[in-house]
Design an enzyme around this catalytic site. Structure first.
Site, PDB file in Angstrom:
ATOM      1  N   SER A 117       0.833  -1.265   0.005  1.00  0.00           N
ATOM      2  CA  SER A 117      -0.017   0.026  -0.075  1.00  0.00           C
ATOM      3  C   SER A 117       0.862   1.304   0.025  1.00  0.00           C
ATOM      4  O   SER A 117       1.925   1.274   0.629  1.00  0.00           O
ATOM      5  CB  SER A 117      -0.685  -0.094   1.289  1.00  0.00           C
ATOM      6  OG  SER A 117      -1.507   1.226   1.412  1.00  0.00           O
ATOM      7  N   TYR A 141      -1.514   0.077  10.425  1.00  0.00           N
ATOM      8  CA  TYR A 141      -1.878  -0.639   8.917  1.00  0.00           C
ATOM      9  C   TYR A 141      -0.621  -0.576   8.022  1.00  0.00           C
ATOM     10  O   TYR A 141      -0.267  -1.508   7.378  1.00  0.00           O
ATOM     11  CB  TYR A 141      -3.180   0.046   8.382  1.00  0.00           C
ATOM     12  CG  TYR A 141      -3.282  -0.424   6.943  1.00  0.00           C
ATOM     13  CD1 TYR A 141      -3.686  -1.618   6.540  1.00  0.00           C
ATOM     14  CD2 TYR A 141      -3.206   0.312   5.751  1.00  0.00           C
ATOM     15  CE1 TYR A 141      -3.892  -2.116   5.124  1.00  0.00           C
ATOM     16  CE2 TYR A 141      -3.502   0.211   4.475  1.00  0.00           C
ATOM     17  CZ  TYR A 141      -3.634  -0.864   4.269  1.00  0.00           C
ATOM     18  OH  TYR A 141      -3.722  -1.510   2.982  1.00  0.00           O
ATOM     19  N   LYS A 145       1.923  -3.447   6.429  1.00  0.00           N
ATOM     20  CA  LYS A 145       2.308  -3.665   4.923  1.00  0.00           C
ATOM     21  C   LYS A 145       3.609  -3.475   5.024  1.00  0.00           C
ATOM     22  O   LYS A 145       4.455  -4.284   3.986  1.00  0.00           O
ATOM     23  CB  LYS A 145       1.667  -2.631   4.205  1.00  0.00           C
ATOM     24  CG  LYS A 145       0.078  -2.928   4.235  1.00  0.00           C
ATOM     25  CD  LYS A 145      -0.238  -4.201   3.410  1.00  0.00           C
ATOM     26  CE  LYS A 145      -1.679  -4.721   3.485  1.00  0.00           C
ATOM     27  NZ  LYS A 145      -2.185  -5.653   2.839  1.00  0.00           N
TER      28      LYS A 145
END
Ligand SMILES: NC(=O)c1ccc[n+]([C@@H]2O[C@H](COP(=O)([O-])OP(=O)(O)OC[C@H]3O[C@@H](n4cnc5c(N)ncnc54)[C@H](O)[C@@H]3O)[C@@H](O)[C@H]2O)c1
Length: 328
Positions: A117, A141, A145
């Site tokens: 991402s 988050y 990643k």
């Protein structure tokens, strides 16, 4: 070739399964626990195994089928939720992914394509963002990643596994043939909010209109989900032809302000709703625009649907279809 797709019943995964099928790949197995995906998204002849991709029993059975390639989409993806519940994110996006990676190595998987991402970059001050930019995620988050990208790079260096980590910018839009799309009612991304709040509440809030941008609102790079899907086919072909491990951005390379996106949405959908300028939201990234030069050069990616009009039009077509009686 037999391909395992985790999270293939979700939004980007299901569009990618369709792109793989259309490109001639027929042996596709999807593992999805349907926590946010839908069984009907898995187009035939792909086969859905309903369950957790971190379940050792499921993985043992699946790897008996001699998988050579894994596309790993399954993850939790809400940045705000990850701040409130980081363990949930590290468990699904890192711990379970690590367990699956071990199984891949034990079972001779050769190619691994990972859904990373743009969240790995954090709040960047210059544009366009290339893969060489410093990575400084601003939430768990994004870290989850980045951690798994690093694990993949280390594992690739130490073993025969090759990987492509694809850093998506904001995915939106729906299958132009109308077979698949996002469930905007469950999304907390910009386009989901626009589609749902404007039609249900008759108003849309723009968080922050006093930023130093062309019209004071944040700038976003939005890429069509079908273009993301085709990039996975390109990445797979690249690896099969002998390409080495890579980290690659996938974005439209265009920056639209939130106000521009709202205005095009009004034009295309014909919806009349109030636009309310609200306070800035803590943690929002001000400007995000990708460079996708590496994707073009290395995997030969071309975009066909990522102009904003097509993105909004296909998303709107999908929402209208999803609201028809008997659909969904
Ligand atoms: N949507 C975006 O704009 C965007 C941007 C950057 C990166 N990504 C990444 O792309 C990937 C796909 O995103 P999406 O938008 O399609 O999300 P999605 O929620 O629609 O798809 C994720 C799928 O994974 C499944 N899943 C989650 N945890 C699982 C588990 N433990 N076992 C089995 N299945 C599980 C869900 O049911 C769902 O079908 C994610 O890894 C996400 O972080 C998405």
């Amino acid at each position: 070739m037999r391909i395992l797709v985790t999270g293939g019943a979700g939004y980007i995964g299901s569009h990618t399964v369709k792109a793989l099928i259309n490109s001639g790949y027929k042996n596709i197995i999807v593992i999805d626990d349907l926590s946010s995906g839908y069984a009907k998204n898995v187009l035939k002849p792909a086969v859905l195994i309903k369950g957790d991709f971190g379940d050792e029993n499921i993985l043992s059975d699946v790897f008996k089928l001699k998988i050579d390639t894994v596309l790993h989409f399954a993850a939790f993806k809400s940045a705000p939720e990850s701040v409130i519940n980081p363990i949930k994110y590290y468990e699904n996006n890192v711990s379970k992914s690590l367990l699956m990676l071990e199984k891949c190595l034990e079972n001779g998987v050769k190619n691994f394509i990972f859904s990373s991402s743009a969240a790995v970059y954090g709040d960047v001050q210059s544009f366009p963002i290339t893969e060489e930019f410093e990575t400084k995620p601003t939430n768990p988050y994004g870290w989850s990643k980045l951690f798994f990208e690093q694990i993949l790079s280390d594992v690739s260096a130490a073993t025969g596994l090759k990987h492509v980590s694809l850093r998506y910018f904001n995915a939106a839009g729906a299958d132009p043939e109308g077979l698949l799309g996002a469930n905007h009612a469950k999304g907390d991304d910009l386009i989901s909010r626009l589609m749902v709040e404007s039609s249900e509440k008759g108003k849309f809030q723009i968080f922050g209109s006093d930023y130093e941008t062309k019209d004071g609102t944040c700038i976003r790079d939005i890429v069509h989900v079908s273009d993301l899907a085709s990039a996975h086919v390109d990445a797979l072909r690249y690896l099969v032809k002998g390409g080495g491990s890579e980290i690659i951005n996938l974005g439209s390379e265009s920056g639209y302000s939130i106000r521009e996106i709202v205005s095009i949405t009004k034009e295309i959908t014909g919806m009349d709703f109030d636009v309310v300028d609200a306070k800035r939201r803590p943690g929002d990234i001000v400007v995000s625009i990708a460079s996708s030069e590496r994707a073009k050069e290395i995997i030969g990616w071309t975009r066909n649907f990522s102009d904003l009009e097509t993105i909004i039009q296909t998303a709107w077509n999908w929402d209208k279809k999803a609201s028809e009686p008997g659909h969904g």
